[in-house]
Design a protein around this motif. Structure first.
Motif, mmCIF file in Angstrom:
data_model
loop_
_atom_site.group_PDB
_atom_site.id
_atom_site.type_symbol
_atom_site.label_atom_id
_atom_site.label_comp_id
_atom_site.label_asym_id
_atom_site.label_seq_id
_atom_site.Cartn_x
_atom_site.Cartn_y
_atom_site.Cartn_z
ATOM 1 N N ALA A 1 -14.044 -13.715 61.130
ATOM 2 C CA ALA A 1 -15.382 -14.683 61.546
ATOM 3 C C ALA A 1 -15.528 -14.802 63.050
ATOM 4 O O ALA A 1 -14.642 -15.019 63.670
ATOM 5 C CB ALA A 1 -15.565 -16.110 60.819
ATOM 6 N N GLY A 2 -16.698 -14.609 63.437
ATOM 7 C CA GLY A 2 -17.067 -14.521 64.887
ATOM 8 C C GLY A 2 -17.977 -15.794 65.242
ATOM 9 O O GLY A 2 -18.307 -16.024 66.366
ATOM 10 N N PHE A 3 -18.567 -16.599 64.273
ATOM 11 C CA PHE A 3 -19.240 -17.885 64.310
ATOM 12 C C PHE A 3 -19.105 -18.608 62.952
ATOM 13 O O PHE A 3 -18.870 -18.161 62.220
ATOM 14 C CB PHE A 3 -20.679 -17.581 64.840
ATOM 15 N N SER A 4 -19.590 -19.895 63.204
ATOM 16 C CA SER A 4 -19.483 -20.868 62.114
ATOM 17 C C SER A 4 -20.408 -20.472 60.809
ATOM 18 O O SER A 4 -19.546 -20.222 59.586
ATOM 19 C CB SER A 4 -20.025 -22.341 62.448
ATOM 20 N N GLY A 5 -21.404 -19.831 60.842
ATOM 21 C CA GLY A 5 -22.144 -19.425 59.763
ATOM 22 C C GLY A 5 -21.754 -17.826 59.507
ATOM 23 O O GLY A 5 -22.786 -17.319 58.653
ATOM 24 N N ASP A 6 -20.806 -17.249 59.845
ATOM 25 C CA ASP A 6 -20.561 -16.009 59.612
ATOM 26 C C ASP A 6 -20.341 -15.625 58.140
ATOM 27 O O ASP A 6 -20.171 -16.684 57.445
ATOM 28 C CB ASP A 6 -19.510 -15.242 60.414
ATOM 29 N N ARG A 7 -20.564 -14.342 57.761
ATOM 30 C CA ARG A 7 -20.288 -14.004 56.446
ATOM 31 C C ARG A 7 -18.886 -14.281 55.869
ATOM 32 O O ARG A 7 -18.099 -14.060 56.850
ATOM 33 C CB ARG A 7 -20.719 -12.318 56.291
ATOM 34 N N LEU A 8 -18.642 -14.533 54.475
ATOM 35 C CA LEU A 8 -17.585 -14.786 54.063
ATOM 36 C C LEU A 8 -16.812 -13.711 53.509
ATOM 37 O O LEU A 8 -15.572 -13.575 53.843
ATOM 38 C CB LEU A 8 -17.594 -15.649 52.763
ATOM 39 N N GLU A 9 -17.568 -12.524 53.065
ATOM 40 C CA GLU A 9 -16.468 -11.383 52.496
ATOM 41 C C GLU A 9 -16.016 -10.487 53.598
ATOM 42 O O GLU A 9 -14.728 -10.067 53.366
ATOM 43 C CB GLU A 9 -17.723 -10.581 51.634
ATOM 44 N N PRO A 10 -16.404 -10.414 54.835
ATOM 45 C CA PRO A 10 -15.303 -9.560 55.779
ATOM 46 C C PRO A 10 -13.956 -9.999 55.897
ATOM 47 O O PRO A 10 -13.082 -9.273 56.019
ATOM 48 C CB PRO A 10 -16.233 -9.362 57.281
ATOM 49 N N ALA A 11 -13.795 -11.254 55.832
ATOM 50 C CA ALA A 11 -12.414 -11.795 55.829
ATOM 51 C C ALA A 11 -11.923 -11.768 54.776
ATOM 52 O O ALA A 11 -10.389 -11.383 54.936
ATOM 53 C CB ALA A 11 -12.717 -13.377 56.173
ATOM 54 N N LEU A 12 -12.536 -11.668 53.742
ATOM 55 C CA LEU A 12 -11.694 -11.362 52.400
ATOM 56 C C LEU A 12 -11.083 -9.891 52.428
ATOM 57 O O LEU A 12 -9.971 -9.590 51.953
ATOM 58 C CB LEU A 12 -12.567 -11.768 51.213
ATOM 59 N N ILE A 13 -12.128 -8.967 52.887
ATOM 60 C CA ILE A 13 -11.937 -7.651 52.956
ATOM 61 C C ILE A 13 -10.724 -7.477 53.796
ATOM 62 O O ILE A 13 -9.651 -6.696 53.682
ATOM 63 C CB ILE A 13 -12.986 -6.819 53.397
ATOM 64 N N LEU A 14 -10.689 -8.092 54.764
ATOM 65 C CA LEU A 14 -9.301 -7.835 55.943
ATOM 66 C C LEU A 14 -8.096 -8.255 55.290
ATOM 67 O O LEU A 14 -7.124 -7.718 55.393
ATOM 68 C CB LEU A 14 -9.761 -8.656 57.249
ATOM 69 N N ALA A 15 -8.302 -9.742 54.748
ATOM 70 C CA ALA A 15 -6.988 -10.323 54.245
ATOM 71 C C ALA A 15 -6.470 -9.274 52.970
ATOM 72 O O ALA A 15 -5.235 -9.114 52.718
ATOM 73 C CB ALA A 15 -7.268 -11.660 53.425
ATOM 74 N N GLU A 16 -7.506 -8.883 52.211
ATOM 75 C CA GLU A 16 -6.959 -7.966 50.820
ATOM 76 C C GLU A 16 -6.440 -6.679 51.359
ATOM 77 O O GLU A 16 -5.445 -6.155 50.842
ATOM 78 C CB GLU A 16 -8.060 -8.051 49.923
ATOM 79 N N LYS A 17 -7.232 -5.834 52.179
ATOM 80 C CA LYS A 17 -7.048 -4.620 52.652
ATOM 81 C C LYS A 17 -6.499 -4.121 53.928
ATOM 82 O O LYS A 17 -6.217 -3.198 54.213
ATOM 83 C CB LYS A 17 -8.189 -3.584 52.145
ATOM 84 N N GLY A 18 -6.438 -5.018 54.705
ATOM 85 C CA GLY A 18 -6.305 -4.631 56.381
ATOM 86 C C GLY A 18 -4.792 -4.848 56.600
ATOM 87 O O GLY A 18 -4.509 -4.472 57.988
ATOM 88 N N ASP A 19 -3.779 -5.174 55.945
ATOM 89 C CA ASP A 19 -2.384 -4.874 56.000
ATOM 90 C C ASP A 19 -2.315 -5.775 57.576
ATOM 91 O O ASP A 19 -1.658 -5.276 58.380
ATOM 92 C CB ASP A 19 -1.810 -3.510 56.187
ATOM 93 N N LEU A 20 -2.597 -7.165 57.322
ATOM 94 C CA LEU A 20 -2.640 -7.929 58.649
ATOM 95 C C LEU A 20 -1.328 -8.750 58.849
ATOM 96 O O LEU A 20 -0.532 -8.871 57.676
ATOM 97 C CB LEU A 20 -3.814 -9.051 58.589
ATOM 98 N N ASP A 21 -0.866 -9.050 60.136
ATOM 99 C CA ASP A 21 0.007 -10.119 60.257
ATOM 100 C C ASP A 21 -0.658 -11.412 60.581
ATOM 101 O O ASP A 21 -0.051 -12.575 60.119
ATOM 102 C CB ASP A 21 1.052 -9.807 61.540
ATOM 103 N N TYR A 22 -1.812 -11.443 61.069
ATOM 104 C CA TYR A 22 -2.641 -12.513 61.337
ATOM 105 C C TYR A 22 -4.165 -12.280 61.142
ATOM 106 O O TYR A 22 -4.467 -11.202 61.494
ATOM 107 C CB TYR A 22 -2.642 -13.009 62.926
ATOM 108 N N LEU A 23 -4.620 -13.358 60.705
ATOM 109 C CA LEU A 23 -6.102 -13.355 60.440
ATOM 110 C C LEU A 23 -6.714 -14.525 61.203
ATOM 111 O O LEU A 23 -6.298 -15.646 61.295
ATOM 112 C CB LEU A 23 -6.565 -13.578 59.154
ATOM 113 N N VAL A 24 -7.843 -14.265 62.105
ATOM 114 C CA VAL A 24 -8.387 -15.186 63.040
ATOM 115 C C VAL A 24 -9.573 -15.562 62.548
ATOM 116 O O VAL A 24 -10.368 -14.672 62.302
ATOM 117 C CB VAL A 24 -8.497 -14.770 64.468
ATOM 118 N N LEU A 25 -10.065 -16.627 62.348
ATOM 119 C CA LEU A 25 -11.479 -17.133 61.951
ATOM 120 C C LEU A 25 -12.141 -18.054 63.248
ATOM 121 O O LEU A 25 -11.673 -19.143 63.559
ATOM 122 C CB LEU A 25 -11.498 -17.697 60.742
#
Length: 440
Positions: A11-35
């Protein structure tokens, strides 16, 4: 110590879309997720909500985001860092724990506080923007210092799955996990300068993948409705490669990265953050593959002795009214309506703004002769000291229905309480951050 870590920005601001974070968390193979969900006006409004209800003051979308994200970050062993705590990180942490219990998830949350410095201000400090004492702007309702990566490191040193903060500088949300993961010194201006470049490129999420870049016919972006958000792979030496989840919309190119690198930067050689004064002038970009840009060369100077403080103040009310005119002579009828409103309200308001949306509302000029617009939206706004006075604007616009000119329709009226924003500086030695741990 890891040799490479991957950080996504959901997320890049308070009203940002919800689904991009979900895609990153599910498919991004992340160590960290920042909102990254906080801005100057956002936190001032959050302080107002907290004054009305001590259990509130965090980001309005916190519950919705966490209900969806918590299962994914636990499933995929991702640490979440976010400033969605806004004016009340402690209440936000408690809320996250409540949601985790509902979902039967074991979650530890670290709340970082200390950015609220309103009690430390006298009001005699000078505004950066005006040079005048803060108290001359109006009643101060909030003051939040921009904390840096050092405030987050103690939280990252715990077993917390989620680190939630208030006002932390946007790049610092990314600098902190890099420092924590690689053991970099906060005094290493080359590493921290490069980390700040990484954070600055990532902080606005979809802007890096073509969102704010898009301009149809000139700068086309593929699958724009499904814009993906970026992630970055960072190595121990600071080398970074930016990319996105395959199959998501948008693109990452030299052009999109260059635009974001200079976004909101007045002097690329001196970009002030709590962590250091960054220098972007030596940054080098290389396209290493499709939707892959390597970034190196960030550097900087030692951190400043002061921290920026975003100050919110009560700035009265705005009264607004809107009405549409369409068809032949639409602009002339709208102008007659606007002048009528100006005459009727001039004795009650010192400054009235009249916009002809569709003609001159943005640039305030017609740029020469153009075909007459076939429809115009008249907007009238004025600043008032009370909501009662502000209401007069919308009432007068609504009265145009029957008092003319001809053909007005779709009238609406609004009253907004205004939070003004100025900023000042405070010695960093006066600001002390703390962490509190909460467990579901």
């Amino acid at each position: 110590m890891k040799h490479k870590i991957r950080i996504g920005c959901g997320a890049g601001f308070s009203g940002d879309r919800l689904e991009p974070a979900l895609i990153l968390a599910e498919k991004g193979d992340l160590d960290y997720l920042v909102l990254e969900c906080l801005a100057e006006r956002t936190i001032a409004l959050a302080q107002k909500r907290k004054l009305q209800d001590a259990t509130k003051g965090y980001d309005p979308l916190l519950e919705r985001r966490m209900h969806s994200l918590l299962p994914l970050i636990r499933k995929n062993n991702i640490r979440l860092i976010t400033n969605m705590g806004a004016a009340n990180p402690v209440a936000a942490a408690e809320t996250i724990c409540q949601i985790a219990r509902q979902l039967h998830l074991d979650i530890i949350v670290a709340a970082v506080t200390g950015d609220d410095v309103l009690p430390l201000l006298s009001g005699t400090e000078n505004s950066i923007e005006t040079g005048e004492p803060l108290h001359t702007s109006g009643k101060l309702i909030s003051a939040n210092a921009y904390l840096g990566a050092d405030a987050l490191l103690p939280a990252l040193a715990t077993d917390a799955h989620i680190i939630i903060t208030g006002r932390v500088a946007d790049p610092s949300l990314f600098v902190a996990p890099l420092v924590h993961s690689f053991g970099w010194s906060l005094d290493d201006t080359e590493r921290i300068g490069q980390a700040t470049v990484i954070g600055h490129l990532m902080e606005c999420a979809g802007q890096l993948t073509g969102g704010y870049f898009a301009d149809p016919g000139k700068k086309d972006i593929p699958d724009f409705a499904n814009l993906g958000h970026p992630f970055v792979d960072v190595w121990e030496d600071g080398t970074a490669i930016f990319s996105k989840v395959p199959g998501t919309g948008g693109t990452i190119t030299l052009a999109t990265v260059k635009e974001q690198l200079l976004y909101e930067v007045m002097d690329p050689s001196q970009y002030f953050t709590p962590d250091l004064v960054a220098d972007f002038t030596g940054v080098h970009l290389t396209q290493t593959g499709t939707n892959q840009i390597q970034v190196v060369g960030g550097k900087g100077q030692q951190k400043p002795e002061t921290l920026k403080v975003s100050v919110g103040y009560a700035a009265g009310f705005i009264g607004e009214g809107e009405i549409s005119y369409a068809g032949s002579n639409a602009l002339q009828r709208a102008q007659l309506a606007g002048e009528t409103i100006r005459q009727r309200l001039s004795s009650s308001f010192s400054d009235i703004r009249i916009d002809y949306i569709g003609s001159t509302s943005v640039h305030r000029t017609s740029f020469g002769h153009h075909p007459e617009p076939y429809e115009i939206r008249l907007r009238v706004a004025a600043k008032a000291s009370t909501s009662t006075q502000a209401a007069l604007v919308g009432e007068e616009v609504e009265a145009l229905y029957t008092n003319g000119p001809a053909g007005g329709g779709g009238a609406r009226k609004y009253i907004h309480e205004v939070v003004g924003i100025v900023s000042t500086l405070i010695p960093r030695t006066q600001v002390q951050s703390t962490i509190s741990l909460y467990q579901a």
